[in-house]
Design a protein around this motif. Sequence first.
Motif, PDB file in Angstrom:
ATOM      1  N   THR A  72       0.853  -1.186   0.000  1.00  0.00           N
ATOM      2  CA  THR A  72       0.000   0.000   0.000  1.00  0.00           C
ATOM      3  C   THR A  72       0.889   1.235   0.000  1.00  0.00           C
ATOM      4  O   THR A  72       1.395   1.652   1.042  1.00  0.00           O
ATOM      5  CB  THR A  72      -0.952  -0.019   1.222  1.00  0.00           C
ATOM      6  N   ARG A  73       1.060   1.812  -1.179  1.00  0.00           N
ATOM      7  CA  ARG A  73       2.039   2.888  -1.360  1.00  0.00           C
ATOM      8  C   ARG A  73       1.755   4.107  -0.488  1.00  0.00           C
ATOM      9  O   ARG A  73       2.676   4.658   0.126  1.00  0.00           O
ATOM     10  CB  ARG A  73       2.137   3.302  -2.826  1.00  0.00           C
ATOM     11  N   PHE A  74       0.498   4.552  -0.411  1.00  0.00           N
ATOM     12  CA  PHE A  74       0.211   5.741   0.392  1.00  0.00           C
ATOM     13  C   PHE A  74       0.591   5.524   1.852  1.00  0.00           C
ATOM     14  O   PHE A  74       1.293   6.336   2.450  1.00  0.00           O
ATOM     15  CB  PHE A  74      -1.264   6.155   0.289  1.00  0.00           C
ATOM     16  N   CYS A  75       0.128   4.426   2.429  1.00  0.00           N
ATOM     17  CA  CYS A  75       0.401   4.163   3.850  1.00  0.00           C
ATOM     18  C   CYS A  75       1.883   3.874   4.095  1.00  0.00           C
ATOM     19  O   CYS A  75       2.442   4.324   5.096  1.00  0.00           O
ATOM     20  CB  CYS A  75      -0.465   3.010   4.353  1.00  0.00           C
ATOM     21  N   THR A  76       2.502   3.127   3.190  1.00  0.00           N
ATOM     22  CA  THR A  76       3.930   2.853   3.337  1.00  0.00           C
ATOM     23  C   THR A  76       4.721   4.151   3.344  1.00  0.00           C
ATOM     24  O   THR A  76       5.558   4.383   4.231  1.00  0.00           O
ATOM     25  CB  THR A  76       4.440   1.944   2.208  1.00  0.00           C
ATOM     26  N   SER A  77       4.435   5.011   2.380  1.00  0.00           N
ATOM     27  CA  SER A  77       5.196   6.263   2.255  1.00  0.00           C
ATOM     28  C   SER A  77       4.943   7.207   3.420  1.00  0.00           C
ATOM     29  O   SER A  77       5.886   7.786   3.976  1.00  0.00           O
ATOM     30  CB  SER A  77       4.853   6.944   0.932  1.00  0.00           C
TER      31      SER A  77
END
Length: 180
Positions: A59-64
């Motif tokens: 999950t790119r948004f949460c990871t970032s």
Amino acid sequence: MPHIAIPSQLPGIVGLMATKPQSGHQLSALAEQLLRGDSPLSHGERELIAAYVSSLNGTRFCTSSHSAAAAHTLGGDYPTVEAVKHDLATAPVSEKLRALLRLAGKVQASGLAVTAEDIEAARSLGADDETIHDTVLIAAAFCMFNRYVDGLAAITPEDPALYDKIGEMLAAKGYANLSG
């Protein structure tokens, strides 16, 4: 493109929570409690667990955003955050934290993947019941948050500088008012 209308084109989970403020308020309160409430785990360790689980879920948004929050909470230590996500076995973290992150990874795969040996590994390195509890709950909650963001195709910006600003804001102000 999001699967639902997002007010004001807000990115990530913030936009989703704004579409339904009553549940959004509850979700932001949960994140505040898990990541900033009382716990034997530091804020940085909890953000690192959130970033690690989000990374495993892709999950790119949460990871970032949680990687940036972890780095800001850990005194700007982006290299450690990146090392945890890329190779936990060699990341420069304590053996206790490594065991807790492994436990979080097991929860991410399936709660049923957690074994008595996983718990004993964390205990043998000094984790008490509350630490183990908080690790498992953060990992489980972030699986839910990640699926919420990805399941509705939340707006996910590309700009790394934006995530750094989000992480800085989360580290400084927390989660209590994310839903508006």
